[in-house]
Every structure is written in C-alpha cells, then in structure tokens.
Motif scaffolding. Structure first.
Motif, PDB file in Angstrom:
ATOM      1  N   UNK A   1      53.557  39.121  40.988  1.00  0.00           N
ATOM      2  CA  UNK A   1      52.809  40.197  41.664  1.00  0.00           C
ATOM      3  C   UNK A   1      52.515  41.275  40.625  1.00  0.00           C
ATOM      4  N   UNK A   2      51.311  41.837  40.683  1.00  0.00           N
ATOM      5  CA  UNK A   2      50.983  42.910  39.735  1.00  0.00           C
ATOM      6  C   UNK A   2      50.347  44.067  40.479  1.00  0.00           C
ATOM      7  N   UNK A   3      50.317  45.179  39.807  1.00  0.00           N
ATOM      8  CA  UNK A   3      49.638  46.331  40.383  1.00  0.00           C
ATOM      9  C   UNK A   3      48.147  46.205  40.085  1.00  0.00           C
ATOM     10  N   UNK A   4      47.327  46.492  41.083  1.00  0.00           N
ATOM     11  CA  UNK A   4      45.877  46.405  40.873  1.00  0.00           C
ATOM     12  C   UNK A   4      45.340  47.816  40.691  1.00  0.00           C
ATOM     13  N   UNK A   5      44.654  48.026  39.598  1.00  0.00           N
ATOM     14  CA  UNK A   5      44.063  49.339  39.321  1.00  0.00           C
ATOM     15  C   UNK A   5      42.744  49.503  40.044  1.00  0.00           C
ATOM     16  N   UNK A   6      42.180  50.723  40.027  1.00  0.00           N
ATOM     17  CA  UNK A   6      40.883  50.942  40.669  1.00  0.00           C
ATOM     18  C   UNK A   6      39.831  50.030  40.036  1.00  0.00           C
ATOM     19  N   UNK A   7      38.998  49.409  40.847  1.00  0.00           N
ATOM     20  CA  UNK A   7      37.934  48.541  40.332  1.00  0.00           C
ATOM     21  C   UNK A   7      38.414  47.158  39.943  1.00  0.00           C
ATOM     22  N   UNK A   8      39.724  46.928  40.025  1.00  0.00           N
ATOM     23  CA  UNK A   8      40.307  45.630  39.670  1.00  0.00           C
ATOM     24  C   UNK A   8      40.389  44.789  40.953  1.00  0.00           C
ATOM     25  N   UNK A   9      40.397  43.459  40.802  1.00  0.00           N
ATOM     26  CA  UNK A   9      40.444  42.612  42.007  1.00  0.00           C
ATOM     27  C   UNK A   9      41.584  41.606  41.918  1.00  0.00           C
ATOM     28  N   UNK A  10      42.065  41.159  43.059  1.00  0.00           N
ATOM     29  CA  UNK A  10      43.055  40.077  43.096  1.00  0.00           C
ATOM     30  C   UNK A  10      42.700  39.211  44.287  1.00  0.00           C
ATOM     31  N   UNK A  11      43.033  37.916  44.206  1.00  0.00           N
ATOM     32  CA  UNK A  11      42.664  37.024  45.319  1.00  0.00           C
ATOM     33  C   UNK A  11      43.388  37.403  46.612  1.00  0.00           C
ATOM     34  N   UNK A  12      44.640  37.858  46.485  1.00  0.00           N
ATOM     35  CA  UNK A  12      45.379  38.346  47.651  1.00  0.00           C
ATOM     36  C   UNK A  12      45.916  39.722  47.297  1.00  0.00           C
ATOM     37  N   UNK A  13      45.892  40.633  48.240  1.00  0.00           N
ATOM     38  CA  UNK A  13      46.451  41.959  47.933  1.00  0.00           C
ATOM     39  C   UNK A  13      47.020  42.614  49.180  1.00  0.00           C
ATOM     40  N   UNK A  14      47.846  43.612  48.929  1.00  0.00           N
ATOM     41  CA  UNK A  14      48.519  44.345  50.007  1.00  0.00           C
ATOM     42  C   UNK A  14      48.727  45.778  49.573  1.00  0.00           C
ATOM     43  N   UNK A  15      48.651  46.703  50.512  1.00  0.00           N
ATOM     44  CA  UNK A  15      48.987  48.102  50.212  1.00  0.00           C
ATOM     45  C   UNK A  15      50.489  48.290  50.380  1.00  0.00           C
ATOM     46  N   UNK A  16      51.048  49.149  49.552  1.00  0.00           N
ATOM     47  CA  UNK A  16      52.490  49.410  49.687  1.00  0.00           C
ATOM     48  C   UNK A  16      52.824  50.745  49.042  1.00  0.00           C
ATOM     49  N   UNK A  17      54.013  51.230  49.368  1.00  0.00           N
ATOM     50  CA  UNK A  17      54.501  52.464  48.741  1.00  0.00           C
ATOM     51  C   UNK A  17      55.775  52.134  47.960  1.00  0.00           C
TER      52      UNK A  17
END
Ligand code: ATP
Length: 367
Positions: free
Chosen positions: A293-309
């Motif tokens: 799992x990696x952090x996605x930066x602004x403008x970056x994409x991932x095939x699956x993603x989730x918001x978290x804190x």
C-alpha cells in the motif's frame, strides 16, 4: 534435484486418549527439500515430528520414508535423526564421544568413528580443540552445533529439527540460521524444521507447511504462503496484513466483479488470477500486505484506493509502519520505505492506494 518423495505421509491421525492431536495429515516431501512446519502452539507440529521419527505410533495412517512403509519400524532403525530445542548432549561425555555416539551404538569400529567425527567437526565448523572438552565448556551456539554434528554423523535421509534455535539469543540465532542453510545445501539431506519464527521459516525453507488444530492448512513456497494465503488465518499468521471485506457480485472467466465499502475502483473488477479458487460469489476478503500500500499524492492514481486518517507511526529501521483509520471503520497497516518522499503525519487525512496485481482475494471467515 531428484523429485521422488523421500517422505510420504498419508492421512495420519494421532489421538491422545480422546484428544485428537493430528486429524488426517497428508504431506509429500521431495528428496533434498527444506520444509518448515509452522503453526500456533499446540497445533500438532511436534506430534507430527514424533510420528515421523517413530517415537510414537500413529493412531491411523501411513508414513513411508524412501519408499519404505515405517509401520512397526522402531525409531533407532529409521533413517531419521532429530535435534531438539533443549540440548540433549550427554554432559559426562566429551564432544567427540557425543558426536560419535550414534555410530558407537551401531558398533562401528573406533577408527572409523574418529574419522567421521573429524568430518562432522569440519562440516559444522567446530574447532578440533573442542573434541576433548565436555559440553559445559562450550557456548550455547557451539553446543547446538555439536548436537547438529551428532545428528548428521549417521548420514540420515531425513533430519528432523524441533525448534533447535529457539533457545539462542538473536545474534547467535542469525548465525546458526545461515549455518543450517549452508549445511542443508552442502549435505543434500532433507530437512523438516519446526519453528515458531516465521521469518526463519521464510528464510530457510523451500516450502512452508502451515498447521492449525491438527490439520495442514496450506503447503507452499514462502512467496505463495505470504502473497497467496489459502485463508484469512494463514494470511494473518504469516505476517501483518490487511483484510478488507468485499462482495463478489459476478465470477466471470477472466475477471470477477466486486464491491467493497470505501474502496474506490474504476473498473470494479479483479483478474481471476488474483482470486483464490475457493472464492465464489458472495462475501470474501481482499488481502493486501502493508508494504504494497502506498500514499497517493495529488494528481496521482492507483487502481484501488481508500481515504484514511493516520493514527500511529512506528519507525522500524529501514521502513516506517503507519496505522490509518478509514471512515468505514477499518484500521489499515501501511509499511513504507524510510526514504519515501511522501511521509505521513499522525492526524493527517491521506489517500492510500494499491495495484490489482498486489491483491489476493480469499474466502471470508476462518480467521
Ligand atoms: P508448540 O509449538 O507449543 O511446541 P506443537 O504444535 O508442537 O506446539 P504438539 O506438541 O504437537 O504441539 O501438541 C499438540 C497437542 O497434543 C497439544 O494440545 C498437546 O497438549 C497435546 N499432546 C501432545 N503430547 C501429548 C501427550 N503425550 N498426551 C496428551 N496430549 C498430548
């Protein structure tokens, strides 16, 4: 490598009174393989070793070594040798006498015993000056090398190791792990190694056998066990992981369609090669290891993603482990190289992503 099984275990049951310690274990081990047996305390690992060594009779089932049925063959006549966690060196015998003991029992002539002892000393990289010492005059690691030398002197076909390194301190353990690997490579003997240390199992074994409650749950190469676990129990036992509930809505030939609360995925589908065979439609678990799992930066994409804190940060030397809580109530573990240029802070809202190829979907339940 010759691929004929050296050890064939067929449907072994072992009952102690009314307690079923082994409930139908079958296992085929190839000549020269290094097998690690892992599983929670009490799952039957040592019991299985004892049946192979012939210290106990199985309640039912069959064990063959090198094509020969072991029923009725006493331990001393089996082509096996065993090394235990607790040293079983004879305290009143010298190192040479300890190592040569199995040959003395077989009435081998003294000159031949002495020659074989010297070979074993060299194999285990023990100093010849130790030969006349008593075991108590050696360090714990040296004593364990003597125990290994003694177990190898009778040229067993199968070396059974019951947590031989677990009593050693971390540094010595690392040294002896490398020694075991080297020994295995140089002598070509088949090793069956019980360990509590999963890292050790991953490092040393050609295949890992995961047991639970008297059954084998999965037998496979370390990467298979780690990245393609058979079920949620194996996934969690073999290292930290993330298991996200998903619903498989359609199982096609090439891909499955799914829904997962909070998981953003433009296609809503996963290629079937990332799905365990037993998964049908309905509830399942998406397994994603923390380091994938990696952090996605602004403008970056991932095939699956989730918001978290982000809730916690643990620095683990070369990597940093984060914990993050999602609005759906999941706690995710994320492990990132310490050099990552997108570090996260506690309390920060982040978007986390992963690739389809890093997913493994397994059956729900049985954790
Ligand atoms: P550990 O990792 O703690 O060494 P293990 O997987 O090696 O555990 P075993 O020693 O094989 O576990 O024991 C399996 C089960 O069988 C345990 O619940 C144990 O209490 C039980 N057991 C083992 N030997 C006997 C015996 N002689 N009589 C009765 N029960 C036994």
């Amino acid at each position: 490598m010759n691929t004929a099984p050296i050890l064939q275990i067929e449907d072994i049951h072992k009952d102690y009174g009314t307690y079923q310690a082994l409930k139908g274990v079958s296992l085929s081990v190839r000549q020269g393989e290094f097998i690690a047996l892992v599983g929670p305390s009490g799952c039957g690992k040592t019991t299985l070793l004892k049946q192979i060594a012939g210290f106990e009779d199985a309640t039912s089932g069959r064990i063959s070594i090198d094509g020969r049925d072991m029923a009725g063959v006493p331990a001393a006549q089996r082509p096996t040798s065993i090394v235990f966690q607790k040293l079983a060196l004879f305290p009143h015998m010298t190192v040479a006498e300890n190592i040569g003991f199995p040959l003395k029992l077989r009435k081998v002539v003294p000159a031949e015993i002495a020659a074989r002892v010297n070979e074993m000393i060299a194999l285990m990289e023990l100093k010849p000056i130790y030969l006349d010492r008593l075991p108590r005059a050696l360090s714990g690691g040296e004593q364990q090398r003597v125990a290994l030398a003694r177990s190898m002197i009778s040229s067993p076909k199968l070396l059974l190791l019951d947590e031989p390194l677990s009593a050693l301190d971390v540094k010595l353990k690392k040294v002896l792990q490398s020694e075991l690997k080297r020994l295995h490579r140089s002598v070509g003997v088949t090793f069956v190694h019980v360990t509590h240390d999963l890292e050790e199992a991953m490092m040393l074994a050609d295949r890992i056998c995961v047991m639970r409650a008297g059954h084998i749950l999965q037998l496979g190469e370390p990467a298979d066990i780690y990245y393609r676990p058979a079920d949620a129990f194996v996934a969690g036992f073999i290292g930290e992981t993330n298991l996200l509930p998903v619903e498989i809505t359609r199982r096609g030939k090439d891909r499955v369609e799914y829904r997962g609360t909070g998981i953003a995925d433009e296609t809503g589908a996963i290629p079937v090669r990332f799905i365990a065979d037993q998964v049908g439609t309905g509830q399942a678990l998406m397994n994603v290891r923390p380091e994938l799992i990696r952090r996605i930066g602004p403008g970056d994409k991932a095939e699956c993603s989730m918001n978290a804190q982000v809730t916690e940060i643990f620095t683990k030397g070369g990597t940093v482990q984060y914990r993050a809580h999602t609005p759906e109530g999941y706690d995710l573990a994320i492990e990132i190289q310490g050099t990552s240029d997108l570090p996260m802070r506690v309390g920060e809202d982040v978007r986390l992503g992963w690739a389809k190829k890093d997913i493994w979907v397994l059956p729900a339940g049985a954790a």
